[in-house]
Design a protein around this motif. Structure first.
Motif, PDB file in Angstrom:
ATOM      1  N   UNK A 149       0.839  -1.197   0.000  1.00 47.30           N
ATOM      2  CA  UNK A 149       0.000   0.000   0.000  1.00 47.30           C
ATOM      3  C   UNK A 149       0.878   1.252   0.000  1.00 47.30           C
ATOM      4  N   UNK A 150       0.425   2.269  -0.744  1.00 51.33           N
ATOM      5  CA  UNK A 150       1.141   3.546  -0.755  1.00 51.33           C
ATOM      6  C   UNK A 150       1.256   4.067   0.677  1.00 51.33           C
ATOM      7  N   UNK A 151       2.454   4.552   1.020  1.00 52.55           N
ATOM      8  CA  UNK A 151       2.699   5.049   2.372  1.00 52.55           C
ATOM      9  C   UNK A 151       2.637   6.569   2.421  1.00 52.55           C
ATOM     10  N   UNK A 152       3.316   7.230   1.479  1.00 56.85           N
ATOM     11  CA  UNK A 152       3.378   8.695   1.460  1.00 56.85           C
ATOM     12  C   UNK A 152       3.229   9.163   0.022  1.00 56.85           C
ATOM     13  N   UNK A 153       2.236  10.017  -0.219  1.00 60.31           N
ATOM     14  CA  UNK A 153       1.876  10.426  -1.578  1.00 60.31           C
ATOM     15  C   UNK A 153       2.193  11.890  -1.810  1.00 60.31           C
ATOM     16  N   UNK A 154       2.969  12.174  -2.853  1.00 62.98           N
ATOM     17  CA  UNK A 154       3.182  13.547  -3.288  1.00 62.98           C
ATOM     18  C   UNK A 154       2.103  13.903  -4.301  1.00 62.98           C
TER      19      UNK A 154
END
Length: 500
Positions: free
Chosen positions: A1-6
């Motif tokens: 799963x994506x952890x940190x999204x820009x």
């Protein structure tokens, strides 16, 4: 799963993505230019990084600066939103090379579908109907003239790159071909850096209907029904709705099946939209694929309102490698209509507005959703698209939904700049829109009248208040004796439905 999204975007779409990330417990990183230092999306994100000066070319369109921000923040994924670099194959490829998850389709698909010539070829090979046309290898003026002659008149000359109607020129007479080709090439080169052109037969007064599709990495491809987008000004959508009032169930089935087939044929992933022209009416109407938008659409809330789905959440899950999150059949329920509120002055040729928002109060009522990127006390920048908000109404029927949207727009005061709200209201109240018979030529014929600024009679109690304010500045000895009792002119005792 994506952890940190820009989030490689700004405004209302950045805020929309932030809301979806909160539900999934994904940390968000906003980026901002100098002009957006105090923008709402900057305050809403978990962290924010400056990426350059106000001009978009030096900030939101700078791939190196966005990648530097991703590295500096420790982001493991990038969401492009819509606009800016959302359909830029080079940006998607750069994210892939930097081992960043790109929340969208693969770069190769963006490259194929981003070229209208390549997209036409791909759709034709897949058996999806396309507008009759010609994509000449000979790009000289003479070669394009021959292409127009093969297609036949009336025709339309289009750029292979870009969108939004830029560079498109209609040709109705043979003596217009040379000027149309040269003008289209100049505009396409200036706007997209690519002067490649192709020719299509001009379909007179069609409907513009698009189909939302979604695909995952496990072979799953689904449609999420259609959106009617025929209310356009210079090929820019203004009002969208679902279901389309112009489709029969049989025609809807044919179009959605074609959209799913097209997405499978090109190996699509994540959210995308197939845009169609519909010629005729009833079950036997013809439809032609125009293009595929390889991103989330501005008007995606319309689909969310009639399906009950969260498309941004689905984007994040699919990008994380999960299958489509809908195990059961998706159905449409009720109706939804979206109106785009722009900082522009329709009575002055839709000139964009910029400046402080002295008053900005979004309407709040049942069945009304507002997706916005500005706040009272903030500022509309001269550097970016002037869209301030999207007002989305939903209801059991089309009639109820339109009435709800009209009431919401009437209860949406904005001071400091002009907006297109009066223009939107005139469209929604127009008999052709109310009857559901609008085509893409609607605003070509009616737009000038609808965009005018008719004189509005000032309510009598407002006139009285202004007269009192003026009189209060006159010396006492000069005033008219025996003034009327306060109750006869006080606007606050007379105020009913009128709002300042």
């Amino acid at each position: 799963m994506i952890r940190r999204l820009l989030i490689a975007n700004r405004g209302e779409i950045a805020l929309r993505i932030i809301r979806a990330c909160r539900e999934l417990e994904i940390e968000t990183v906003a980026v901002y230019s100098e002009a957006d230092r105090r923008a709402p999306h900057v305050a809403a994100a978990d962290r924010a990084l400056a990426i350059g000066p106000a001009p978009a070319a030096e900030s939101y369109l700078s791939i190196p600066r966005l990648l530097d921000a991703a590295r500096a923040s420790g982001a493991d994924a990038v969401h492009p939103g819509y606009g800016f670099l959302a359909e830029n194959a080079a940006f998607a490829a750069a994210c892939e090379q930097a081992t960043l998850t790109f929340v969208g389709p693969p770069s190769r698909v963006i490259a194929t579908m981003g070229s209208k010539i390549d997209a036409r070829r791909a759709m034709h090979a897949a058996g999806v109907p396309i507008v009759p046309g010609d994509t000449p290898d000979d790009q000289t003026d003479a070669g394009l003239r021959r292409a127009v002659e093969r297609v036949g008149l009336p025709a339309i000359v289009k750029p292979s790159a870009g969108g939004g109607g830029k560079g498109m020129r209609r040709v109705r007479q043979a003596d217009e071909i040379a000027d149309a080709v040269q003008a289209a090439r100049r505009e396409a080169t200036a706007a997209f850096g690519n002067g490649t052109l192709y020719v299509e037969r001009l379909v007179e007064r069609p409907r513009h209907v698009e189909v939302q599709v979604f695909a995952d990495n496990h072979g799953g491809v689904r449609h999420l029904f259609e959106r009617e987008c025929s209310v356009q000004r210079r090929h820019q959508k203004i009002i969208e709705e679902s279901p389309s009032p112009g489709l029969t169930p049989a025609l809807r089935d044919r179009m959605t099946s074609a959209a799913v087939h097209a997405a499978r044929a090109v190996g699509y992933r994540n959210a995308g939209t197939l845009e169609f022209l519909v010629d005729g009416s009833g079950d036997d109407a013809r439809f032609y694929c125009l293009e595929m938008n390889t991103r989330l659409q501005v008007e995606h809330p319309v689909t969310e309102q009639v399906t009950g789905l969260d498309l941004v959440r689905a984007q994040l899950l699919v990008a994380s490698g999960e299958p489509l999150p809908w195990s059961e059949a998706v159905t449409q329920r009720g109706h939804a209509v979206e109106a785009r509120v722009y900082a522009e002055d329709p009575s002055q040729g839709f000139v964009p507005q910029a400046g402080p928002l002295l008053l900005y109060r979004e309407p709040q009522r049942p069945g009304l959703r507002i997706d916005s990127g500005v706040v009272e006390g903030g500022e509309v920048s001269v550097y970016y698209d002037p869209m301030m908000a999207k007002v989305i109404a939903s209801g059991e029927t089309r009639e109820i939904t339109i009435a709800r949207l009209i009431a919401g727009l009437r209860d949406f005061p904005v001071l400091g700049i002009r907006t297109n709200i009066p223009f939107l209201l005139r469209i929604l109240e127009h008999p052709r829109f109310r009857s559901g018979t609008v085509d893409t030529g609607f605003l070509d014929g009616e737009g000038a009248a609808l965009a005018g600024d008719p004189e509005m009679e000032m309510p009598s109690f407002v006139r009285a208040a202004l007269e009192f304010a003026t009189e209060s500045r006159i010396p006492t000895e000069s005033r008219t004796p025996n003034p009327e009792p306060r109750e006869s002119w006080d606007p606050w005792t007379r105020l009913q439905s009128w709002r300042a």
